[in-house]
Design a protein around this motif. Structure first.
Motif, PDB file in Angstrom:
ATOM      1  N   TYR A 112       0.831  -1.207   0.000  1.00 18.58           N
ATOM      2  CA  TYR A 112       0.000   0.000   0.000  1.00 18.58           C
ATOM      3  C   TYR A 112       0.862   1.252   0.000  1.00 18.58           C
ATOM      4  O   TYR A 112       0.566   2.222  -0.694  1.00 18.58           O
ATOM      5  N   MET A 113       1.952   1.241   0.799  1.00 19.35           N
ATOM      6  CA  MET A 113       2.798   2.433   0.888  1.00 19.35           C
ATOM      7  C   MET A 113       3.528   2.726  -0.408  1.00 19.35           C
ATOM      8  O   MET A 113       3.954   3.854  -0.638  1.00 19.35           O
ATOM      9  N   ALA A 114       3.638   1.698  -1.275  1.00 22.57           N
ATOM     10  CA  ALA A 114       4.206   1.941  -2.600  1.00 22.57           C
ATOM     11  C   ALA A 114       3.244   2.833  -3.396  1.00 22.57           C
ATOM     12  O   ALA A 114       3.660   3.617  -4.247  1.00 22.57           O
ATOM     13  N   MET A 115       1.957   2.728  -3.084  1.00 29.21           N
ATOM     14  CA  MET A 115       0.940   3.576  -3.731  1.00 29.21           C
ATOM     15  C   MET A 115       0.830   4.918  -3.022  1.00 29.21           C
ATOM     16  O   MET A 115       0.570   5.932  -3.662  1.00 29.21           O
ATOM     17  N   ASN A 116       0.916   4.921  -1.692  1.00 35.02           N
ATOM     18  CA  ASN A 116       0.812   6.151  -0.918  1.00 35.02           C
ATOM     19  C   ASN A 116       1.840   6.139   0.194  1.00 35.02           C
ATOM     20  O   ASN A 116       1.632   5.518   1.230  1.00 35.02           O
ATOM     21  N   PRO A 117       2.975   6.844  -0.019  1.00 31.44           N
ATOM     22  CA  PRO A 117       4.046   6.825   0.977  1.00 31.44           C
ATOM     23  C   PRO A 117       3.653   7.450   2.321  1.00 31.44           C
ATOM     24  O   PRO A 117       4.350   7.261   3.308  1.00 31.44           O
ATOM     25  N   PHE A 118       2.526   8.169   2.341  1.00 29.54           N
ATOM     26  CA  PHE A 118       2.056   8.752   3.608  1.00 29.54           C
ATOM     27  C   PHE A 118       1.161   7.774   4.375  1.00 29.54           C
ATOM     28  O   PHE A 118       0.683   8.089   5.458  1.00 29.54           O
ATOM     29  N   ALA A 119       0.948   6.590   3.798  1.00 29.31           N
ATOM     30  CA  ALA A 119       0.138   5.545   4.439  1.00 29.31           C
ATOM     31  C   ALA A 119      -1.230   6.080   4.841  1.00 29.31           C
ATOM     32  O   ALA A 119      -1.697   5.872   5.961  1.00 29.31           O
ATOM     33  N   GLN A 120      -1.859   6.805   3.933  1.00 24.70           N
ATOM     34  CA  GLN A 120      -3.188   7.340   4.205  1.00 24.70           C
ATOM     35  C   GLN A 120      -4.162   6.813   3.158  1.00 24.70           C
ATOM     36  O   GLN A 120      -3.762   6.394   2.069  1.00 24.70           O
ATOM     37  N   MET A 174      -2.756   7.305  -7.868  1.00 25.82           N
ATOM     38  CA  MET A 174      -2.584   8.572  -7.165  1.00 25.82           C
ATOM     39  C   MET A 174      -3.313   8.552  -5.839  1.00 25.82           C
ATOM     40  O   MET A 174      -4.177   7.712  -5.587  1.00 25.82           O
ATOM     41  N   TYR A 175      -2.943   9.528  -4.978  1.00 29.85           N
ATOM     42  CA  TYR A 175      -3.543   9.656  -3.657  1.00 29.85           C
ATOM     43  C   TYR A 175      -3.849  11.122  -3.393  1.00 29.85           C
ATOM     44  O   TYR A 175      -3.684  11.952  -4.287  1.00 29.85           O
ATOM     45  N   GLU A 176      -4.326  11.456  -2.181  1.00 26.47           N
ATOM     46  CA  GLU A 176      -4.788  12.805  -1.796  1.00 26.47           C
ATOM     47  C   GLU A 176      -6.186  13.035  -2.384  1.00 26.47           C
ATOM     48  O   GLU A 176      -6.368  13.243  -3.594  1.00 26.47           O
ATOM     49  N   SER A 177      -7.187  13.021  -1.506  1.00 31.49           N
ATOM     50  CA  SER A 177      -8.583  13.051  -1.967  1.00 31.49           C
ATOM     51  C   SER A 177      -8.923  14.273  -2.815  1.00 31.49           C
ATOM     52  O   SER A 177      -9.623  14.156  -3.829  1.00 31.49           O
ATOM     53  N   ARG A 178      -8.428  15.454  -2.441  1.00 33.49           N
ATOM     54  CA  ARG A 178      -8.773  16.656  -3.236  1.00 33.49           C
ATOM     55  C   ARG A 178      -8.201  16.550  -4.644  1.00 33.49           C
ATOM     56  O   ARG A 178      -8.832  16.962  -5.620  1.00 33.49           O
ATOM     57  N   ALA A 179      -6.967  16.003  -4.732  1.00 32.87           N
ATOM     58  CA  ALA A 179      -6.326  15.838  -6.041  1.00 32.87           C
ATOM     59  C   ALA A 179      -7.086  14.806  -6.870  1.00 32.87           C
ATOM     60  O   ALA A 179      -7.298  14.992  -8.076  1.00 32.87           O
ATOM     61  N   ILE A 180      -7.496  13.714  -6.225  1.00 37.57           N
ATOM     62  CA  ILE A 180      -8.249  12.672  -6.919  1.00 37.57           C
ATOM     63  C   ILE A 180      -9.544  13.249  -7.483  1.00 37.57           C
ATOM     64  O   ILE A 180      -9.897  13.009  -8.646  1.00 37.57           O
ATOM     65  N   PRO A 238      -7.840   7.903   1.000  1.00 42.73           N
ATOM     66  CA  PRO A 238      -7.930   6.886  -0.042  1.00 42.73           C
ATOM     67  C   PRO A 238      -6.816   7.005  -1.089  1.00 42.73           C
ATOM     68  O   PRO A 238      -5.999   7.901  -1.023  1.00 42.73           O
ATOM     69  N   ALA A 239      -6.840   6.076  -2.026  1.00 39.31           N
ATOM     70  CA  ALA A 239      -5.981   6.126  -3.206  1.00 39.31           C
ATOM     71  C   ALA A 239      -6.803   5.547  -4.354  1.00 39.31           C
ATOM     72  O   ALA A 239      -7.796   4.865  -4.114  1.00 39.31           O
ATOM     73  N   ILE A 240      -6.392   5.861  -5.572  1.00 39.71           N
ATOM     74  CA  ILE A 240      -7.049   5.218  -6.718  1.00 39.71           C
ATOM     75  C   ILE A 240      -5.995   4.668  -7.669  1.00 39.71           C
ATOM     76  O   ILE A 240      -4.835   5.085  -7.619  1.00 39.71           O
ATOM     77  N   ASN A 241      -6.413   3.726  -8.495  1.00 38.97           N
ATOM     78  CA  ASN A 241      -5.554   3.234  -9.567  1.00 38.97           C
ATOM     79  C   ASN A 241      -6.436   3.193 -10.812  1.00 38.97           C
ATOM     80  O   ASN A 241      -7.345   2.361 -10.909  1.00 38.97           O
ATOM     81  N   ASP A 242      -6.183   4.137 -11.730  1.00 34.30           N
ATOM     82  CA  ASP A 242      -6.981   4.226 -12.943  1.00 34.30           C
ATOM     83  C   ASP A 242      -6.207   3.591 -14.087  1.00 34.30           C
ATOM     84  O   ASP A 242      -5.390   4.257 -14.726  1.00 34.30           O
ATOM     85  N   ASP A 243      -6.422   2.300 -14.267  1.00 34.92           N
ATOM     86  CA  ASP A 243      -5.775   1.547 -15.343  1.00 34.92           C
ATOM     87  C   ASP A 243      -4.268   1.771 -15.337  1.00 34.92           C
ATOM     88  O   ASP A 243      -3.660   2.070 -16.361  1.00 34.92           O
ATOM     89  N   GLY A 244      -3.658   1.628 -14.171  1.00 36.85           N
ATOM     90  CA  GLY A 244      -2.213   1.741 -14.042  1.00 36.85           C
ATOM     91  C   GLY A 244      -1.744   3.101 -13.550  1.00 36.85           C
ATOM     92  O   GLY A 244      -0.618   3.235 -13.081  1.00 36.85           O
ATOM     93  N   PHE A 245      -2.572   4.122 -13.640  1.00 39.16           N
ATOM     94  CA  PHE A 245      -2.203   5.442 -13.126  1.00 39.16           C
ATOM     95  C   PHE A 245      -2.666   5.519 -11.681  1.00 39.16           C
ATOM     96  O   PHE A 245      -3.861   5.557 -11.403  1.00 39.16           O
TER      97      PHE A 245
END
Lengths: 221, 218
Positions: free
Chosen positions: B46-54, B65-71, B56-63
């Motif tokens: 999970y931390m490979a996806m979000n180094p802040f260990a928070q 990202m994390y941070e809810s406002r950015a998502i 949510p995160a998403i994975n859009d067909d390989g892309f």
């Protein structure tokens, strides 16, 4: 077209953040100092423009805008050639991710500790609290471990080039170092060489160096 | 590959606003629950996806990202032309939305988190709330809402007459107040705020999300 007017404080933290971005984008601006010491920011006339009674705000040829990050985003969008906000969708998303990291993972603790450390350094007559400083610096140390992981893979927070997300770490990223020394502070530790590298790059930018003694009207670059 | 949405079960905080944005944009997704009590957010994977260990995160067909406002911003761009438009395209319209989003982050969320910590989190866990701290937070929220009252007298939502991301970010924690007997968002002294908040609480996408909880659409 009228010169952009930045209403704020010469030494005020958020005014400095906006000025740094205006400098990055080579935008001429006039600093109009708001007499915060005498409550000018709480007058009815001021509140009509900035209803929260805060500084800064800008007047861009009649278009009024407040909130530091919104102002910086607006100016960066006007001058996309500088790439401070990438436009390609995935690059933009990674920028937003980094901007949100600054907002939620850096700013809360950095601004609390940084503001207090800045007050002490400037000798302003306000009470400061050792525990608030220490607790927030401790939180920040842990967050910067995650920054180290990110910055070990790429030069800047959103990729290989600098964006607003990096620049938003000023000025609080500098203020928190007042608790240490030039060779060893929370932003510059031997244990986090990539954060240190990135931090040194930020503070050596002309846009930061230009206003070390405070923000001033800048009509030419 | 269908979009993967990694989040906790709770329809709140960053998880809640991304879940709502997914609904607003009518996005098909697979919900991958992250059990924080079982420290699933601290795994290397999970931390490979979000180094802040928070979450949510998403994975859009390989892309990834994390941070809810950015998502939320990404979803609005990625799925432009379907569902609600969360951020207008014009420069000034967008700037006004950013202004309102920034107000939520900087002025509304900090005192709100004080109140939620004391009157929601602690009470749920049977801990004694610090009423002085809660009152301090409530006074600060009240002062900010007095300004919202002025803003909302001019238009229906925070950045104009349309629902935008500026309104959506307020779903993170403020709904917990009313759910726990703290009625500051609907106080009679601020009729415009009450009107706006009641609109938000009765928005069909939100009502459905609260009723059905976090679940895959596929």
């Amino acid at each position: 077209m009228a010169i952009l007017k930045l209403h704020g404080g010469k030494q005020a933290t958020c005014t400095r953040r906006v000025a740094t971005v205006l400098h990055e984008l080579q935008v001429p601006f006039e600093l109009i100092e708001v007499d915060v010491a005498n409550g000018a920011h709480k007058s009815p006339e001021y509140l009509k423009i900035q209803p929260f009674g805060q500084i800064p705000y800008i007047d861009d040829d009649g278009f009024l805008l407040y909130e530091t990050r919104a102002i910086c985003r607006y100016i960066a969008a006007k001058y996309p050639e500088y790439g401070l906000i990438p436009t390609e969708p995935k690059a933009n998303a990674l920028f937003e991710q980094a901007a949100s990291v600054e907002l939620t993972n850096f700013d809360p603790s950095a601004s609390k500790a940084g503001l207090q450390l800045w007050i002490r350094k400037m000798g302003y007559p306000f009470p400061t609290d050792d525990k608030i400083i220490a607790d927030n610096l401790e939180t920040l140390e842990k967050k910067l471990d995650a920054y180290e992981a990110i910055l070990s893979k790429q030069r800047y927070l959103a990729g290989e080039t600098i964006t607003l997300a990096d620049i938003f770490h000023l000025p609080y990223g500098v203020f928190v170092t007042y608790a240490g020394s030039e060779s060893d502070s929370v932003m510059n530790r031997a244990s986090r060489p990539n954060v240190a590298r990135w931090y040194k790059q930020l503070i050596s930018r002309p846009s930061w160096l230009a206003y070390l003694d405070g923000v001033t009207t800048t009509t030419a670059y | 590959m269908v979009l993967k949405f990694y989040a906790s079960q709770f329809v709140a905080a960053g998880n809640g606003i991304v879940a709502l944005a997914l609904a607003e944009k009518q996005v098909a997704f697979e919900f991958v629950p992250i059990d924080m009590a079982a420290k699933e957010h601290k795994t290397e994977e999970y931390m490979a996806m979000n180094p802040f260990a928070q979450v949510p995160a998403i994975n859009d067909d390989g892309f990834a990202m994390y941070e809810s406002r950015a998502i939320c911003r990404y979803l609005d761009e990625r799925f432009a032309g379907q569902g609600a438009t969360l951020v207008p395209k014009g420069m000034k319209g967008r700037a006004v939305v950013e202004q309102a989003i920034s107000v939520e982050s900087m002025s509304f969320a900090p005192p709100l988190s004080k109140v939620v910590m004391e009157l929601v989190f602690k009470v749920h866990r049977g801990l004694a709330p610090d009423q002085a701290l809660a009152d301090e937070g409530l006074k600060e929220i009240s002062d900010k809402l007095d300004v919202y009252e002025v803003i909302l007298a001019k238009h229906k939502y925070l950045a104009g007459d349309d629902f935008t991301l500026a309104d959506l970010v307020h779903y993170a924690y403020a709904p917990m107040l009313g759910e726990n007997g703290v009625d500051i968002m609907t106080a009679k002294e601020r009729p415009n705020v009450a009107r706006w908040w009641n609109e938000l609480m009765s928005r069909p996408t939100w009502v459905k999300l609260k009723a059905e909880g976090m679940k895959s659409t596929v």
